[in-house]
Design an enzyme around this catalytic site. Structure first.
Site, short mmCIF file in Angstrom:
data_model
loop_
_atom_site.label_atom_id
_atom_site.label_comp_id
_atom_site.label_asym_id
_atom_site.label_seq_id
_atom_site.Cartn_x
_atom_site.Cartn_y
_atom_site.Cartn_z
N ASP A 1 5.68 7.03 1.86
CA ASP A 1 4.95 6.95 3.21
C ASP A 1 6.03 6.90 4.17
O ASP A 1 6.21 5.73 4.64
CB ASP A 1 4.02 5.92 3.41
N ARG B 1 0.88 -1.30 -0.06
CA ARG B 1 0.02 0.00 -0.02
C ARG B 1 0.84 1.32 -0.01
O ARG B 1 0.31 2.40 -0.23
CB ARG B 1 -0.90 -0.21 1.05
N ASN B 2 1.99 1.16 0.52
CA ASN B 2 2.94 2.26 0.30
C ASN B 2 4.02 2.05 -0.64
O ASN B 2 5.30 2.90 -0.44
CB ASN B 2 3.79 2.40 1.90
#
Length: 153
Positions: free
Chosen positions: A39, A25-26
């Site tokens: 992130d 997700r990052n």
């Protein structure tokens, strides 16, 4: 894609950073599938020593992507980022499947307060892997410190 992520993480490690929240997700991906690590909200600068680590004293961590020593002791290093990278590899190779989906209940919050564990058994029980207690003991891992310092040698 995985090579791009590895290059990015190597760069961060060489610059003395520990990411602490590496997960699919990052990762930013462009039209050519070039990947960039993003992130850095949980990242920390480490000491100049290559064996240095950052020790957290509480708070929330992404349990599904976090190395055992970081869960048990809040100890984050380049080695714990390597663990997270292995989970990212699994995410990529499984086409975005959530890691450990059968172990952890679904919740809107992926972050969890991490407890401190007293024994290997407690730790394995908490991640629903108690069936491996005898394997750890047979291999000579009798303390959480021995787990935190595991190597491939």
């Amino acid at each position: 894609m995985l090579r791009g992520i590895a290059v990015g993480m190597t760069y961060l490690s060489d610059m003395g950073y520990v990411h602490r929240d590496l997960a699919a997700r990052n990762i930013l991906v462009d039209d050519n599938l070039v990947c960039k690590v993003s992130d850095f909200g949980m990242s920390r600068v480490l000491e100049d020593d290559s064996e240095s680590s950052y020790t957290a004293t509480g708070g929330k961590i992404p349990i599904r992507w976090t190395a055992p020593e970081a869960i048990a002791y809040g100890k984050f290093s380049s080695a714990s980022d390597v663990w997270s990278y292995a989970i990212v590899m699994w995410e990529v190779m499984s086409y975005g499947e959530r890691p450990y989906w059968e172990i952890f209940p679904d919740s809107p919050e992926e972050m969890a307060d991490y407890p401190l564990f007293i024994s290997i058994g407690d730790w394995l029980d908490s991640i629903k892997m108690s069936q491996y207690k005898s394997n750890f003991l047979a291999a000579g891992y009798t303390t959480l410190d021995s787990i935190a310092t595991m190597s491939i040698e």
